[in-house]
Scaffold this motif. Sequence first.
Motif, PDB file in Angstrom:
ATOM      1  N   LYS A   1      12.534  11.688  -3.052  1.00 38.37           N
ATOM      2  CA  LYS A   1      11.364  11.731  -3.896  1.00 38.37           C
ATOM      3  C   LYS A   1      10.645  10.427  -3.947  1.00 38.37           C
ATOM      4  O   LYS A   1       9.336  10.222  -3.699  1.00 38.37           O
ATOM      5  CB  LYS A   1      11.647  12.167  -5.247  1.00 38.37           C
ATOM      6  N   LEU A   2      11.515   9.315  -3.987  1.00 38.31           N
ATOM      7  CA  LEU A   2      10.758   8.100  -4.005  1.00 38.31           C
ATOM      8  C   LEU A   2      10.288   7.908  -2.604  1.00 38.31           C
ATOM      9  O   LEU A   2       9.091   7.034  -2.556  1.00 38.31           O
ATOM     10  CB  LEU A   2      12.151   7.019  -4.343  1.00 38.31           C
ATOM     11  N   GLN A   3      10.768   8.042  -1.671  1.00 43.21           N
ATOM     12  CA  GLN A   3      10.322   7.984  -0.045  1.00 43.21           C
ATOM     13  C   GLN A   3       9.072   8.835   0.071  1.00 43.21           C
ATOM     14  O   GLN A   3       8.025   8.177   0.509  1.00 43.21           O
ATOM     15  CB  GLN A   3      11.358   8.339   0.829  1.00 43.21           C
ATOM     16  N   GLU A   4       9.055   9.979  -0.508  1.00 41.67           N
ATOM     17  CA  GLU A   4       7.641  10.795  -0.529  1.00 41.67           C
ATOM     18  C   GLU A   4       6.409  10.139  -1.260  1.00 41.67           C
ATOM     19  O   GLU A   4       5.582  10.200  -0.629  1.00 41.67           O
ATOM     20  CB  GLU A   4       7.994  12.075  -1.042  1.00 41.67           C
ATOM     21  N   GLU A   5       6.977   9.439  -2.419  1.00 42.91           N
ATOM     22  CA  GLU A   5       5.836   8.868  -3.299  1.00 42.91           C
ATOM     23  C   GLU A   5       5.367   7.669  -2.407  1.00 42.91           C
ATOM     24  O   GLU A   5       4.144   7.217  -2.530  1.00 42.91           O
ATOM     25  CB  GLU A   5       6.481   8.667  -4.517  1.00 42.91           C
ATOM     26  N   LYS A   6       6.292   6.850  -1.828  1.00 44.72           N
ATOM     27  CA  LYS A   6       5.757   5.706  -1.290  1.00 44.72           C
ATOM     28  C   LYS A   6       4.961   6.276   0.039  1.00 44.72           C
ATOM     29  O   LYS A   6       4.154   5.447   0.056  1.00 44.72           O
ATOM     30  CB  LYS A   6       7.073   5.076  -0.435  1.00 44.72           C
ATOM     31  N   THR A   7       5.283   7.241   0.743  1.00 44.21           N
ATOM     32  CA  THR A   7       4.565   7.650   2.009  1.00 44.21           C
ATOM     33  C   THR A   7       3.137   8.074   1.401  1.00 44.21           C
ATOM     34  O   THR A   7       2.069   7.570   2.029  1.00 44.21           O
ATOM     35  CB  THR A   7       5.192   8.592   2.605  1.00 44.21           C
ATOM     36  N   LEU A   8       3.114   8.670   0.197  1.00 43.19           N
ATOM     37  CA  LEU A   8       1.605   9.230  -0.520  1.00 43.19           C
ATOM     38  C   LEU A   8       1.061   8.096  -0.679  1.00 43.19           C
ATOM     39  O   LEU A   8      -0.214   8.045  -0.447  1.00 43.19           O
ATOM     40  CB  LEU A   8       1.968   9.919  -1.537  1.00 43.19           C
ATOM     41  N   LEU A   9       1.668   6.973  -1.339  1.00 45.62           N
ATOM     42  CA  LEU A   9       1.051   5.701  -1.804  1.00 45.62           C
ATOM     43  C   LEU A   9       0.368   4.983  -0.488  1.00 45.62           C
ATOM     44  O   LEU A   9      -0.908   4.734  -0.539  1.00 45.62           O
ATOM     45  CB  LEU A   9       1.731   4.761  -2.522  1.00 45.62           C
ATOM     46  N   GLU A  10       1.014   4.756   0.608  1.00 47.07           N
ATOM     47  CA  GLU A  10       0.650   4.235   1.832  1.00 47.07           C
ATOM     48  C   GLU A  10      -0.488   5.014   2.340  1.00 47.07           C
ATOM     49  O   GLU A  10      -1.485   4.330   2.749  1.00 47.07           O
ATOM     50  CB  GLU A  10       1.651   4.264   2.944  1.00 47.07           C
ATOM     51  N   ARG A  11      -0.500   6.457   2.388  1.00 49.81           N
ATOM     52  CA  ARG A  11      -1.571   7.073   2.946  1.00 49.81           C
ATOM     53  C   ARG A  11      -2.878   7.078   2.157  1.00 49.81           C
ATOM     54  O   ARG A  11      -3.889   6.830   2.559  1.00 49.81           O
ATOM     55  CB  ARG A  11      -1.245   8.573   3.017  1.00 49.81           C
ATOM     56  N   GLU A  12      -2.813   7.147   0.688  1.00 50.72           N
ATOM     57  CA  GLU A  12      -3.843   7.104  -0.169  1.00 50.72           C
ATOM     58  C   GLU A  12      -4.505   5.470  -0.144  1.00 50.72           C
ATOM     59  O   GLU A  12      -5.626   5.386  -0.015  1.00 50.72           O
ATOM     60  CB  GLU A  12      -3.332   7.339  -1.606  1.00 50.72           C
ATOM     61  N   PHE A  13      -3.675   4.512   0.061  1.00 51.13           N
ATOM     62  CA  PHE A  13      -4.338   3.277  -0.040  1.00 51.13           C
ATOM     63  C   PHE A  13      -5.000   3.001   1.542  1.00 51.13           C
ATOM     64  O   PHE A  13      -5.945   2.302   1.370  1.00 51.13           O
ATOM     65  CB  PHE A  13      -3.006   2.248  -0.197  1.00 51.13           C
ATOM     66  N   GLU A  14      -4.279   3.687   2.555  1.00 46.16           N
ATOM     67  CA  GLU A  14      -5.063   3.330   3.789  1.00 46.16           C
ATOM     68  C   GLU A  14      -6.383   4.058   3.521  1.00 46.16           C
ATOM     69  O   GLU A  14      -7.516   3.744   4.211  1.00 46.16           O
ATOM     70  CB  GLU A  14      -4.111   3.770   5.031  1.00 46.16           C
ATOM     71  N   ALA A  15      -6.425   5.248   3.028  1.00 48.63           N
ATOM     72  CA  ALA A  15      -7.660   5.794   3.092  1.00 48.63           C
ATOM     73  C   ALA A  15      -8.635   5.200   2.291  1.00 48.63           C
ATOM     74  O   ALA A  15     -10.052   5.083   2.651  1.00 48.63           O
ATOM     75  CB  ALA A  15      -7.616   7.440   2.475  1.00 48.63           C
ATOM     76  N   TYR A  16      -8.111   4.712   1.129  1.00 50.39           N
ATOM     77  CA  TYR A  16      -9.243   3.821   0.217  1.00 50.39           C
ATOM     78  C   TYR A  16      -9.567   2.623   1.104  1.00 50.39           C
ATOM     79  O   TYR A  16     -10.908   2.427   1.109  1.00 50.39           O
ATOM     80  CB  TYR A  16      -8.449   3.572  -1.002  1.00 50.39           C
ATOM     81  N   ALA A  17      -8.786   1.828   1.746  1.00 50.77           N
ATOM     82  CA  ALA A  17      -9.119   0.816   2.309  1.00 50.77           C
ATOM     83  C   ALA A  17     -10.204   1.065   3.146  1.00 50.77           C
ATOM     84  O   ALA A  17     -10.995   0.481   3.634  1.00 50.77           O
ATOM     85  CB  ALA A  17      -7.983   0.188   2.922  1.00 50.77           C
ATOM     86  N   GLN A  18      -9.944   2.006   4.124  1.00 55.84           N
ATOM     87  CA  GLN A  18     -10.698   2.380   5.420  1.00 55.84           C
ATOM     88  C   GLN A  18     -12.007   2.895   4.830  1.00 55.84           C
ATOM     89  O   GLN A  18     -13.168   2.389   5.582  1.00 55.84           O
ATOM     90  CB  GLN A  18     -10.035   3.362   6.296  1.00 55.84           C
ATOM     91  N   GLU A  19     -12.161   3.717   3.883  1.00 54.52           N
ATOM     92  CA  GLU A  19     -13.484   4.351   3.362  1.00 54.52           C
ATOM     93  C   GLU A  19     -14.238   3.010   2.705  1.00 54.52           C
ATOM     94  O   GLU A  19     -15.518   2.776   2.941  1.00 54.52           O
ATOM     95  CB  GLU A  19     -13.287   5.101   2.232  1.00 54.52           C
ATOM     96  N   LEU A  20     -13.589   2.165   2.068  1.00 58.51           N
ATOM     97  CA  LEU A  20     -14.433   0.865   1.393  1.00 58.51           C
ATOM     98  C   LEU A  20     -14.726   0.042   2.641  1.00 58.51           C
ATOM     99  O   LEU A  20     -16.079  -0.558   2.440  1.00 58.51           O
ATOM    100  CB  LEU A  20     -13.386  -0.067   0.749  1.00 58.51           C
ATOM    101  N   THR A  21     -14.114  -0.520   3.556  1.00 57.72           N
ATOM    102  CA  THR A  21     -14.439  -1.234   4.522  1.00 57.72           C
ATOM    103  C   THR A  21     -15.717  -0.552   5.208  1.00 57.72           C
ATOM    104  O   THR A  21     -16.508  -1.514   5.731  1.00 57.72           O
ATOM    105  CB  THR A  21     -13.261  -1.416   5.634  1.00 57.72           C
ATOM    106  N   GLY A  22     -15.526   0.916   5.627  1.00 58.63           N
ATOM    107  CA  GLY A  22     -16.771   1.167   6.294  1.00 58.63           C
ATOM    108  C   GLY A  22     -18.009   1.224   5.344  1.00 58.63           C
ATOM    109  O   GLY A  22     -19.134   0.810   6.149  1.00 58.63           O
ATOM    110  N   GLN A  23     -17.989   1.310   3.968  1.00 56.24           N
ATOM    111  CA  GLN A  23     -18.981   1.265   3.290  1.00 56.24           C
ATOM    112  C   GLN A  23     -19.760  -0.144   3.255  1.00 56.24           C
ATOM    113  O   GLN A  23     -20.772  -0.403   3.464  1.00 56.24           O
ATOM    114  CB  GLN A  23     -18.968   1.809   1.865  1.00 56.24           C
ATOM    115  N   VAL A  24     -18.619  -1.074   3.346  1.00 55.38           N
ATOM    116  CA  VAL A  24     -19.281  -2.357   3.096  1.00 55.38           C
ATOM    117  C   VAL A  24     -19.788  -2.947   4.529  1.00 55.38           C
ATOM    118  O   VAL A  24     -20.838  -3.698   4.617  1.00 55.38           O
ATOM    119  CB  VAL A  24     -17.931  -3.507   3.097  1.00 55.38           C
TER     120      VAL A  24
END
Length: 201
Positions: free
Chosen positions: A59-82
Motif C-alpha cells: 500500500k505504501l509503495q502504491e501511494e508513493k507511486t501515486l504521489l510521484e505520478r501526481e507531482f510529475e503531472a502538476y510540475a509538467q502542467e505548471l511548467t507548460g503554463q509558465v
Amino acid sequence: FGLLPAIMLIKTRSEAARMSGRQELSTDLAILEERLSGREVQLRQQVVELAEQQDQVEKLQEEKTLLEREFEAYAQELTGQVNAAQSFEEVVRIFVGSNFDHHAPGNILPILESQPEIAVAIRDRQEGYRKQVGAYLVASAAETYKLSRTQAELVVSMSSGASVAAAGYAARNHAAREKTIDLAMTYIQAGLNRIAQRNEP
C-alpha cells in the motif's frame, strides 16, 4: 496356596504400574498436544502479521507511486503554463492560481505530501523543482521591476506567502476563486510596484 496372595499382589502392582504409566503417557501426550496447539496458534498469528505487513508495504509503495505520478503531472502542467505566459504578471497569476488549486478540496497531492513516509518518494525532485522555480521567479522579478537580487528574493518570498495565505483563506471560507485571486494579485502587484518606485532615481 500361600503363593496366591503374593502373586495377586504382584499382578495388582504390575497392573497399577501399567495404569500409572498409561496415565503419565496420556498426560505427556496432552501436554505435547497443548504445546503444539499453542505453537500452531502462534504460527498462524505470525503468518497473519506478516501478511498485514506485506499489505502495508504494498500500500505504501502504491501511494508513493501515486504521489510521484501526481507531482510529475502538476510540475509538467505548471511548467507548460509558465512557458506560454507573455508577461511576469501572467506568471505570477499562474503561481497564485496553482496555490489555490493546491488547497482546493479533493486535491490528493497535498494529502500525500503531508505524510512523511510517502513524501520521501519525491523529496529530491520536489526540492530541485522548488529551487528551479524560485530562481526563475527571482530573476524575472529583478528584470521586470529593476530590483537587486536581494530585493527580488524578498518580494518573491513575500508574494508567495501572500498567495498561500489567500489560497488557505479561500479554502477555509469557500470564497469565490477568481475574485480572491484578483484580490491577491492586486495586493502582490501593489507591493512590487511600490518597491520598484523606491528604486527610481
